[in-house]
Design a protein around this motif. Structure first.
Motif, mmCIF file in Angstrom:
data_model
loop_
_atom_site.group_PDB
_atom_site.id
_atom_site.type_symbol
_atom_site.label_atom_id
_atom_site.label_comp_id
_atom_site.label_asym_id
_atom_site.label_seq_id
_atom_site.Cartn_x
_atom_site.Cartn_y
_atom_site.Cartn_z
ATOM 1 N N TRP A 135 0.834 -1.205 0.000
ATOM 2 C CA TRP A 135 0.000 0.000 0.000
ATOM 3 C C TRP A 135 0.866 1.253 0.000
ATOM 4 N N PHE A 168 1.894 1.889 -3.444
ATOM 5 C CA PHE A 168 0.753 2.438 -4.188
ATOM 6 C C PHE A 168 0.601 3.930 -3.923
ATOM 7 N N LYS A 172 1.583 5.804 -7.216
ATOM 8 C CA LYS A 172 0.374 6.107 -7.986
ATOM 9 C C LYS A 172 -0.346 7.361 -7.519
ATOM 10 N N LEU A 173 -0.365 7.596 -6.217
ATOM 11 C CA LEU A 173 -1.115 8.759 -5.724
ATOM 12 C C LEU A 173 -0.230 9.928 -5.312
ATOM 13 N N VAL A 211 -1.730 6.081 6.822
ATOM 14 C CA VAL A 211 -2.773 5.540 5.944
ATOM 15 C C VAL A 211 -2.554 4.039 5.707
ATOM 16 N N GLU A 246 -3.848 1.712 8.248
ATOM 17 C CA GLU A 246 -5.257 1.309 8.150
ATOM 18 C C GLU A 246 -5.465 0.324 7.011
ATOM 19 N N LEU A 247 -4.870 0.636 5.865
ATOM 20 C CA LEU A 247 -5.081 -0.193 4.680
ATOM 21 C C LEU A 247 -4.582 -1.623 4.861
ATOM 22 N N LEU A 295 -3.068 -5.909 -6.546
ATOM 23 C CA LEU A 295 -2.329 -4.678 -6.262
ATOM 24 C C LEU A 295 -0.849 -4.903 -6.542
#
Lengths: 217, 217
Positions: free
Chosen positions: B80, B83, B87-88, B98, B101-102, B114
DNA sequence: AATTATTTTTAGATTTGTCTAAAATAAGAA
DNA sequence: TTCTTATTTTAGACAAATCTAAAAATAATT
């Protein structure tokens, strides 16, 4: 900040509000897989937090604050669904459960960046509208396929039933979002619909037709 | 299936196992922001589930089953993070909370897709290795920058401190993953390091140098 | 309007994860 | 070894979310 559970209640109340207003305790209990007594307890809690309006024995409605919270969860759910389908090649019938978990991730930055990464989609993989960050929905002009008449034409732009069984059935028939259809005949006997899909004749039951949303064009 | 909380305990125990073996109750309490008594309770529960080996007053170790579970959470966390950064466009100091949590989202399909979407990354944005789905890590050959001698050269391939403050500091200095450095001098007085980064001279404290990982090449 | 059926709420109990305060154990110092 | 300190565990309590069973309110039926 709301708990995971509180968020789920708000979301369910939001969805049920579109059907009945106010929403009954039992309806919530059924959707959330719990008992009416538990729902009453939670509703009291949400009421104290001013997220719902609650009158004993009369059901609940969302307050403005509760509604915004609920819409934000719906926004996150639908954006994650788009991510799963567009980027991770999930089928439209595989995304619900996972999005059900992802919708509770707490990070505004994450969701704004995701929105951007997905190129600000207006609808999710089932054609449901995605509200913007202020909670506003774009106008949608759907008609149920079952309401069309002979000769009507349009594009499939949504579905109103999200079960895996239903979605797989549509997939098999080729009735996916973006496809154009033309009504040949609505059978009077059983309400089933004869239609033309990419030059192929197809007959679908009234039950199926009721859950396919069409934009006439 | 473990609860969110159980997963967090397993992950923390896994990380602490690299420092001390077995892991003490207080060490867990500190990392998980709770009290020793709560840790004892949870450890008993994990022990009953055969996820940890527990001897009263002697601390805990992970069982094979517990270790695999923990590694899987670490895998998800790091994927994550990739990612979010790749990507973000998150910064490397923004991803931890974050991902925290993911990492608890339950879906093997999601995580395999993923992994594929990210092109099977071997390390996360901090250079930490990402285990494969069987829990195997690729071999890493890191040396702490603080262990290098005059004239040594290498590439920054990781960090061993993940606080936002530290990462922002590195960012400002230009000491990011993939950069080549050459040691000019290790100052005897305070252990600080003079180095060459893209033809620029730089001095970093021993404290900073200890947390930068180098692959000599 | 009275009775029956349905829905909703209350009361009290349960589970998960946490806490405080006190007791038990282990480790370190004299 | 004995005393002191630090760590860990136990016992009992608490909050969140749930449950069952019984009571109360509402809706439907005769």
């Amino acid at each position: 900040m709301q708990s995971y559970t509180e968020e789920n209640y708000l979301k369910i109340i939001y969805h049920l509000s579109e059907i009945s207003h106010p929403v009954q305790t039992n309806a919530i209990a059924e959707r959330i897989q719990t008992k009416a007594a538990s729902v009453t307890d939670m509703i009291k809690k949400l009421s104290e937090k001013e997220l719902v309006n609650y009158v004993k024995y009369q059901g609940v409605t969302l307050t403005e604050k509760g509604k915004l919270t609920a819409i934000n969860i719906v926004r996150k759910h639908r954006l994650w669904e788009v991510f799963l389908v567009d980027k991770l090649n999930f089928k439209w019938d595989q995304v619900h459960e996972v999005a059900e978990e992802l919708e509770h991730i707490q990070s505004n930055l994450l969701i704004e960046r995701l929105d951007e990464f997905l190129d600000f989609p207006k609808v999710d993989p089932h054609g449901d509208p995605i509200p913007d960050k202020h909670g506003n929905f774009a106008e949608m002009t759907f008609v149920k396929l079952s309401k069309l008449k002979d000769g009507d034409q349009g594009t499939i732009t949504g579905v109103s039933e999200h079960s895996s069984a239903f979605l797989k059935h549509l997939e098999k028939l080729g009735l996916t979002l973006g496809k154009r259809v033309e009504i040949i005949d609505v059978v009077e006997f059983d309400g089933s619909v004869e239609l033309l899909l990419e030059h192929e004749k197809l007959n679908i039951s009234r039950e199926v037709a009721k859950h396919i949303l069409i934009t006439k064009n």
